[in-house]
Design a protein around this motif. Structure first.
Motif, PDB file in Angstrom:
ATOM      1  N   GLU A 193      13.014  18.497  -3.723  1.00  0.00           N
ATOM      2  CA  GLU A 193      14.271  17.757  -3.554  1.00  0.00           C
ATOM      3  C   GLU A 193      14.112  16.276  -3.912  1.00  0.00           C
ATOM      4  O   GLU A 193      15.070  15.523  -3.868  1.00  0.00           O
ATOM      5  N   LEU A 194      12.891  15.861  -4.232  1.00  0.00           N
ATOM      6  CA  LEU A 194      12.631  14.446  -4.487  1.00  0.00           C
ATOM      7  C   LEU A 194      12.446  14.168  -5.981  1.00  0.00           C
ATOM      8  O   LEU A 194      12.056  15.048  -6.736  1.00  0.00           O
TER       9      LEU A 194
ATOM     10  N   MET B 112       9.645   9.331  -6.035  1.00  0.00           N
ATOM     11  CA  MET B 112       9.570   9.579  -4.593  1.00  0.00           C
ATOM     12  C   MET B 112       8.393  10.487  -4.257  1.00  0.00           C
ATOM     13  O   MET B 112       7.709  10.297  -3.244  1.00  0.00           O
ATOM     14  N   LYS B 113       8.144  11.476  -5.108  1.00  0.00           N
ATOM     15  CA  LYS B 113       6.982  12.354  -4.872  1.00  0.00           C
ATOM     16  C   LYS B 113       5.711  11.515  -4.868  1.00  0.00           C
ATOM     17  O   LYS B 113       4.810  11.723  -4.052  1.00  0.00           O
TER      18      LYS B 113
ATOM     19  N   ASN C 142      13.308   8.359   5.895  1.00  0.00           N
ATOM     20  CA  ASN C 142      14.444   9.274   6.095  1.00  0.00           C
ATOM     21  C   ASN C 142      14.286  10.605   5.376  1.00  0.00           C
ATOM     22  O   ASN C 142      15.222  11.396   5.318  1.00  0.00           O
ATOM     23  N   PHE C 143      13.121  10.836   4.788  1.00  0.00           N
ATOM     24  CA  PHE C 143      12.944  12.056   4.008  1.00  0.00           C
ATOM     25  C   PHE C 143      11.868  12.955   4.579  1.00  0.00           C
ATOM     26  O   PHE C 143      11.335  13.810   3.899  1.00  0.00           O
ATOM     27  N   GLN C 144      11.551  12.788   5.860  1.00  0.00           N
ATOM     28  CA  GLN C 144      10.408  13.515   6.421  1.00  0.00           C
ATOM     29  C   GLN C 144      10.582  15.030   6.367  1.00  0.00           C
ATOM     30  O   GLN C 144       9.615  15.759   6.257  1.00  0.00           O
ATOM     31  N   LYS C 145      11.827  15.496   6.444  1.00  0.00           N
ATOM     32  CA  LYS C 145      12.035  16.950   6.469  1.00  0.00           C
ATOM     33  C   LYS C 145      12.343  17.521   5.077  1.00  0.00           C
ATOM     34  O   LYS C 145      12.637  18.710   4.947  1.00  0.00           O
TER      35      LYS C 145
END
Lengths: 283, 259
Positions: free
Chosen positions: B132-133, B137-138, B124-127
């Motif tokens: 922002e991560l 997550m990075k 859900n984080f493709q864009k």
């Protein structure tokens, strides 16, 4: 925002103070410079009136504005000429500066060979070179352009070179592991890395190209049709038309501010999604 | 451990810097298909050098590194200690990179990219942009990028060292789940005894000056390994074994230095 502000959430005193300070600052950010500017112009006007300074020494701000409208036909022509040279010089500086920077980073030897020339061009005052340029270059426009370019291209060259060389070393390794070509590395890694640096250089170069154009006009000094704002200032000076000098000066200043603002807006538009310089932090 | 196909063979590999610094001396390592190997050792033991040699970022001074079937495009995935993402590119563009550098358009490989992002739980984080991560997550994006070509070997150079303990445990668990699903081969550089025992089936303990293999510890605990394994007596025993081997490696170095 305003809807959620209406509901009664828990907002302690400190938060309220923060919010008030923030609101105050956001108003002051625009109001303060505007008030100070208005105040400065008003005191200029008062000083002239109270000391009975004649308009051929220091005109009142109102007279400058009158002159600006009265001479608009001539001044706008001159503005257009100066603006044209400035923008063309900036354009050539961008192309030349970025192009040279790319060549520099593609070959260390090329950089070693040509960097000294760039530095020599930069450190020699353009006023000193300009007379020679106008001897060797017949075309007046080309001469003006050359002068403005010499002043403007260096910040773009040095900033872009710095940016192209600032790629993350792990990313460079990654590109190597994945077998990137030189061109891919330049396009996908080095150019995006250099973008913020380049835009910083562009903001400086914008102002410098205007300075370069004005200085070159002073040196070139020939009048007639197709003469820019700097020449109009010189000419008005000879005729003791001080209000017109001020009007032309005002136009140059406004042009500089507009160029700087446009460059800043461009920078924000290109960087606001990802670059640290354009990110607003809470707290 | 059953018999596995050989993937990579390093034999008698030496690497000397500046004519005198022996970063690696006589390294022998066989990597089999499906192995999870940790390289464990103190700083300066040459574990990162070994990884860089395998990745082809440097050449060995002598010795051989032989890939079974040769090293082809897309065979390698790499994860560094830093997430090493391009800040100007979105998550999906970052994961696209290995394919992009092979001339494939985003549309051609969108399926691969979505698959890799799903593998690390970031579909859900493709864009999103990297900034922002969170740190964890990075790192997941970085792992997705390494997975996207379905490489034969994944090299990880202390990937979780900069993360907090809780995030690191979570990523350790997820990495094992991934490995279970994909049957991928991993070489994992770390200086955490606990991490190496939890993750790997072989720990190669290295000593410094010159960088060399000092011992090999086999971790014969069965997969899947869960949080229960982390608190089991088996785990504690294995950690002691690995820890002793590591101290042995450090002492060897001490004797050498004082001799």
């Amino acid at each position: 925002m305003s809807v959620s502000d209406m509901q009664p959430p828990v907002v302690d005193l400190e938060e309220q103070q923060f919010a008030r300070a923030k609101r105050r600052e956001s108003i002051a950010k625009w109001a303060l410079p505007a008030i100070m500017l208005a105040l400065a112009i008003y005191s200029w006007d008062r000083i002239v009136v109270w000391n009975d300074i004649p308009h051929y020494i220091l005109p009142r701000p109102g007279l400058v504005m009158q002159t600006l409208t009265a001479d608009w036909a001539m001044l706008s022509d001159a503005l257009w000429v100066t603006l044209k040279i400035t923008l063309m010089a900036l354009g050539v500086a961008v192309v030349g500066g970025v192009g040279l920077a790319v060549l520099f980073t593609q070959s260390r030897y090329f950089e070693m060979a040509f960097y000294p020339f760039a530095v020599i061009l930069q450190v020699t005052p353009v006023v000193a070179i300009a007379p020679l340029i106008f001897i060797y270059v017949d075309n007046r426009l080309a001469g003006l352009l050359l002068c403005a370019w010499i002043v403007a291209f260096f910040p773009i060259l040095s900033n872009t070179t710095l940016g192209l060389n600032s790629t993350d070393h792990n990313l460079r390794d990654l590109y190597k592991i994945y077998g990137a070509t030189r061109w891919q590395r330049l396009r996908y890694l080095q150019l995006p890395t250099a973008l913020p640096y380049f835009l910083g250089g562009l903001r400086i170069a914008g102002g410098l190209s205007l300075i370069g154009a004005v200085v070159a006009e002073y040196v070139a000094g020939t009048g007639g049709i197709g003469s820019g704002l700097a020449f109009r200032i010189l000419e008005a000076g000879y005729r003791l038309n001080i209000p017109r000098m001020f009007a032309a000066l005002l136009l140059i200043a406004v042009t500089g501010v507009v160029i700087f603002t446009l460059a800043s807006l461009l920078s924000h538009a290109l960087l606001h999604k990802w670059h640290e310089s354009a990110i607003k932090r809470e707290n | 451990m059953g018999q596995r196909d050989e993937l990579l063979q390093m034999s008698n590999v030496d690497k000397v810097f500046n004519g005198s610094v022996e970063a690696l001396k006589d390294l022998n390592l066989t990597v089999n298909q499906g192995d999870f190997i940790s390289l464990l050792g103190p700083s300066g033991c040459g574990k990162s050098t070994a990884l860089r040699l395998i990745a082809g970022l440097m050449r060995q001074t002598s010795g051989q590194i032989i890939w079974n079937g040769g090293l082809n495009e897309g065979d390698l995935g790499v994860v560094f200690q830093e997430p090493t993402l391009m800040p100007w590119a979105t998550v999906e563009q970052n994961v696209w990179l290995p394919h992009r550098l092979r001339g494939k358009s985003m549309d051609d490989v969108r399926g691969d990219i979505m698959w890799a992002l799903k593998m690390v739980g970031l579909e859900n984080f493709q864009k999103s942009y990297p900034r922002e991560l969170s740190g964890g997550m990075k790192m997941r994006v970085s792992i997705a990028r390494a997975l996207v070509t379905q490489p034969r070997l994944i090299l990880m150079d202390e990937p979780f060292a900069a993360l907090d303990e809780i995030t690191r445990h979570k990523l350790n668990n997820d990495l094992l789940m991934l490995r279970d699903k994909l049957k991928c081969t991993v070489i994992f550089v770390t200086h955490s005894v606990f991490e190496s025992v939890f993750l790997s089936d072989r720990i190669v303990v290295m000593a410094a000056r010159p960088g060399r293999v000092s011992a090999e510890v086999t971790v014969d605990a069965p997969y899947p390994r869960t949080e229960e394994f982390r608190t089991s007596a088996d785990y504690a025993d294995l950690c002691r074994k690995a820890s002793d081997a590591l101290h042995g490696a450090m002492n060897q170095h001490g004797e050498r230095a004082s001799a």
